[in-house]
Design a protein around this motif. Structure first.
Motif, PDB file in Angstrom:
ATOM      1  N   PHE A 228      44.100  43.827  43.817  1.00 34.63           N
ATOM      2  CA  PHE A 228      42.946  42.979  43.558  1.00 34.63           C
ATOM      3  C   PHE A 228      42.874  42.599  42.091  1.00 34.63           C
ATOM      4  O   PHE A 228      43.416  43.283  41.222  1.00 34.63           O
ATOM      5  CB  PHE A 228      41.663  43.683  44.009  1.00 34.63           C
ATOM      6  CG  PHE A 228      41.624  43.915  45.488  1.00 34.63           C
ATOM      7  CD1 PHE A 228      41.069  42.986  46.337  1.00 34.63           C
ATOM      8  CD2 PHE A 228      42.204  45.052  46.037  1.00 34.63           C
ATOM      9  CE1 PHE A 228      41.080  43.177  47.707  1.00 34.63           C
ATOM     10  CE2 PHE A 228      42.220  45.261  47.407  1.00 34.63           C
ATOM     11  CZ  PHE A 228      41.653  44.318  48.248  1.00 34.63           C
ATOM     12  N   SER A 234      36.202  40.713  42.719  1.00 38.74           N
ATOM     13  CA  SER A 234      37.444  41.098  43.397  1.00 38.74           C
ATOM     14  C   SER A 234      37.501  42.604  43.606  1.00 38.74           C
ATOM     15  O   SER A 234      37.909  43.079  44.675  1.00 38.74           O
ATOM     16  CB  SER A 234      38.655  40.621  42.594  1.00 38.74           C
ATOM     17  OG  SER A 234      39.849  40.872  43.296  1.00 38.74           O
ATOM     18  N   GLN A 235      37.096  43.366  42.613  1.00 37.46           N
ATOM     19  CA  GLN A 235      37.112  44.825  42.739  1.00 37.46           C
ATOM     20  C   GLN A 235      36.151  45.300  43.827  1.00 37.46           C
ATOM     21  O   GLN A 235      36.456  46.234  44.576  1.00 37.46           O
ATOM     22  CB  GLN A 235      36.756  45.458  41.402  1.00 37.46           C
ATOM     23  CG  GLN A 235      37.847  45.329  40.345  1.00 37.46           C
ATOM     24  CD  GLN A 235      39.081  46.131  40.686  1.00 37.46           C
ATOM     25  OE1 GLN A 235      39.038  47.366  40.761  1.00 37.46           O
ATOM     26  NE2 GLN A 235      40.197  45.448  40.883  1.00 37.46           N
ATOM     27  N   ALA A 237      35.331  43.592  46.502  1.00 38.86           N
ATOM     28  CA  ALA A 237      35.992  43.264  47.764  1.00 38.86           C
ATOM     29  C   ALA A 237      37.073  44.292  48.080  1.00 38.86           C
ATOM     30  O   ALA A 237      37.271  44.666  49.243  1.00 38.86           O
ATOM     31  CB  ALA A 237      36.594  41.868  47.690  1.00 38.86           C
ATOM     32  N   GLY A 238      37.758  44.766  47.037  1.00 39.61           N
ATOM     33  CA  GLY A 238      38.787  45.774  47.236  1.00 39.61           C
ATOM     34  C   GLY A 238      38.229  47.088  47.736  1.00 39.61           C
ATOM     35  O   GLY A 238      38.831  47.758  48.581  1.00 39.61           O
ATOM     36  N   ALA A 323      42.097  36.356  42.909  1.00 41.02           N
ATOM     37  CA  ALA A 323      42.595  37.301  43.911  1.00 41.02           C
ATOM     38  C   ALA A 323      44.001  37.749  43.545  1.00 41.02           C
ATOM     39  O   ALA A 323      44.758  37.018  42.907  1.00 41.02           O
ATOM     40  CB  ALA A 323      42.591  36.660  45.297  1.00 41.02           C
ATOM     41  N   TYR A 329      42.924  40.203  52.107  1.00 42.71           N
ATOM     42  CA  TYR A 329      41.917  41.232  52.349  1.00 42.71           C
ATOM     43  C   TYR A 329      40.614  40.871  51.651  1.00 42.71           C
ATOM     44  O   TYR A 329      39.529  41.165  52.147  1.00 42.71           O
ATOM     45  CB  TYR A 329      42.400  42.587  51.849  1.00 42.71           C
ATOM     46  CG  TYR A 329      43.607  43.151  52.578  1.00 42.71           C
ATOM     47  CD1 TYR A 329      44.115  42.538  53.722  1.00 42.71           C
ATOM     48  CD2 TYR A 329      44.251  44.294  52.127  1.00 42.71           C
ATOM     49  CE1 TYR A 329      45.203  43.046  54.393  1.00 42.71           C
ATOM     50  CE2 TYR A 329      45.344  44.814  52.783  1.00 42.71           C
ATOM     51  CZ  TYR A 329      45.818  44.198  53.920  1.00 42.71           C
ATOM     52  OH  TYR A 329      46.907  44.713  54.579  1.00 42.71           O
ATOM     53  N   GLN A 330      40.713  40.227  50.494  1.00 44.67           N
ATOM     54  CA  GLN A 330      39.530  39.807  49.759  1.00 44.67           C
ATOM     55  C   GLN A 330      38.863  38.611  50.430  1.00 44.67           C
ATOM     56  O   GLN A 330      37.633  38.557  50.562  1.00 44.67           O
ATOM     57  CB  GLN A 330      39.909  39.448  48.320  1.00 44.67           C
ATOM     58  CG  GLN A 330      38.745  38.956  47.466  1.00 44.67           C
ATOM     59  CD  GLN A 330      39.135  38.763  46.021  1.00 44.67           C
ATOM     60  OE1 GLN A 330      40.129  39.318  45.550  1.00 44.67           O
ATOM     61  NE2 GLN A 330      38.364  37.985  45.287  1.00 44.67           N
ATOM     62  N   TYR A 331      39.678  37.660  50.856  1.00 45.58           N
ATOM     63  CA  TYR A 331      39.168  36.444  51.488  1.00 45.58           C
ATOM     64  C   TYR A 331      39.447  36.477  52.989  1.00 45.58           C
ATOM     65  O   TYR A 331      39.934  35.503  53.561  1.00 45.58           O
ATOM     66  CB  TYR A 331      39.842  35.219  50.871  1.00 45.58           C
ATOM     67  CG  TYR A 331      39.373  34.886  49.476  1.00 45.58           C
ATOM     68  CD1 TYR A 331      38.319  33.995  49.262  1.00 45.58           C
ATOM     69  CD2 TYR A 331      39.999  35.447  48.355  1.00 45.58           C
ATOM     70  CE1 TYR A 331      37.895  33.672  47.987  1.00 45.58           C
ATOM     71  CE2 TYR A 331      39.580  35.133  47.068  1.00 45.58           C
ATOM     72  CZ  TYR A 331      38.528  34.247  46.885  1.00 45.58           C
ATOM     73  OH  TYR A 331      38.106  33.928  45.620  1.00 45.58           O
TER      74      TYR A 331
END
Length: 345
Positions: A228, A234-235, A237-238, A323, A329-331
């Motif tokens: 990420f 982003s973090q 989402a990770g 990303a 995995y994030q989106y």
């Protein structure tokens, strides 16, 4: 990773049967600095699989709750013999039509896929996840080169009785997918690649040195730093992805062995060797291709996806803002929408 980090991990029950000192037996490399980098990289790979194989009693993550049916948690592990390998696999969903076979990243088993991806796709397609030779619960030895890995995957698909499949490859799995598209084109309907690059991909040979920068990080920190971007969004989402991946508690896959991780490393570094004809070779892949890449992927830089999309005759490229290597995995919602639209055409 570093020796001090290894000592800290050995004390944990879920690592106690792994003898890290045996990871590092790479006899043919003479340069001590190179050996040390490879040591750290192999340990990174093992951590990547182990963090999702260890049962955590105090895990309080929300998990994945967007899909109406949670196929990822309920799918039973099955086995089928192809050649000399007894492949472990799971079937998610029961949709008719051409199935989607997902090929994992380096050092990853079936349980390393984000359920947001597998469940999302399984709502519309029959999804097959599996372990390549010698990985997780599959028998045999993991090949140390991409062509032999690809041959094994083709045998696995043939053993299942399919004559046409869609392929989704992540990182090393994308390299395997490219190889299959080149050598067994009649088997392939459509292709999805992520965290990808051609043979001789820019920056790929520097992978061990890059991963050495994760020395001293915890398993979760390694996952976040490697897959990420550094932004708060982003973090975050990770962290959600990290929780989702660990959600399956029953009948989890076996961790990746030292020998398998080492072979996988050699396969990736072999793919990374300079190849002046690589982009021209891609012009032979005429099947529709969807490439999804993170703009801040430092493991396989985004320039590789751009170069591929410019040379594949029938490719579409999506670059996800802010990303990294784990962009899908994030989106995940955006990716599922794009993938379903691509596969349904």
């Amino acid at each position: 990773m570093a020796d001090s980090f290894s000592k800290n991990l050995i004390g944990r029950s879920c690592y106690k049967k792994i003898y890290l000192s045996n990871i590092l037996k790479i006899k043919k490399m003479k340069n001590n600095r190179t050996i040390n980098v490879i040591k750290r990289f192999i340990l990174f790979i093992l951590l990547g699989s182990l963090i999702v194989s260890c049962k955590k009693d105090d895990l309080t993550g929300n998990g994945f709750d967007n899909a109406p049916i949670d196929y990822h948690q309920a799918a039973a592990t099955q086995f089928i013999t192809a050649g000399e390998t007894n492949f472990a696999y799971r079937v998610l969903g029961n949709k008719a039509g051409i199935p989607l076979v997902m090929i994992s990243a380096l050092g990853n088993s079936m349980d390393d896929w984000d359920p947001a991806i597998t469940n999302g796709l399984a709502q519309q397609y029959k999804v097959i996840i599996f372990d390549i030779q010698g990985v997780g619960s599959s028998s045999g030895a993991t090949p140390n080169n991409i062509p032999d890995m690809a041959n094994g995957v083709v045998k696995f698909i043939n053993a299942l009785g399919y004559t046409k499949v869609n392929l989704l490859g992540f990182s090393m799995g994308s390299f395997i997918t490219e190889q299959i598209a080149l050598t067994s084109p009649d088997l392939v309907n459509k292709i999805i690649l992520t965290g990808t690059g051609p043979k001789g991909a820019d920056g790929l040979s520097n992978l061990p040195n890059i991963l050495a920068t994760t020395v001293g990080l915890t398993p979760e920190q390694i996952f976040l730093a490697s897959f990420f971007a550094s932004s708060d969004e982003s973090q975050h989402a990770g962290k959600l992805a990290y929780e989702r991946i660990q959600k399956r508690r029953v009948n989890r896959d076996a961790p990746v062995s030292n020998e398998s991780a080492t072979a996988g490393l050699y396969a990736v570094l072999g793919w990374a060797q300079p190849n002046p004809d690589a982009l021209n070779e891609l012009k032979n892949i005429t099947k529709p291709v969807l490439i999804a890449q993170g703009e801040n992927d430092f493991l396989v830089p985004v320039i590789n996806a751009t170069n591929m999309s410019n040379n594949l005759p029938n490719a579409r490229l999506i670059v996800y803002h802010d990303a990294g290597h784990g962009a899908i995995y994030q989106y995940h919602d955006e990716f599922i929408k794009a993938a379903v639209e691509f596969l349904s055409k």
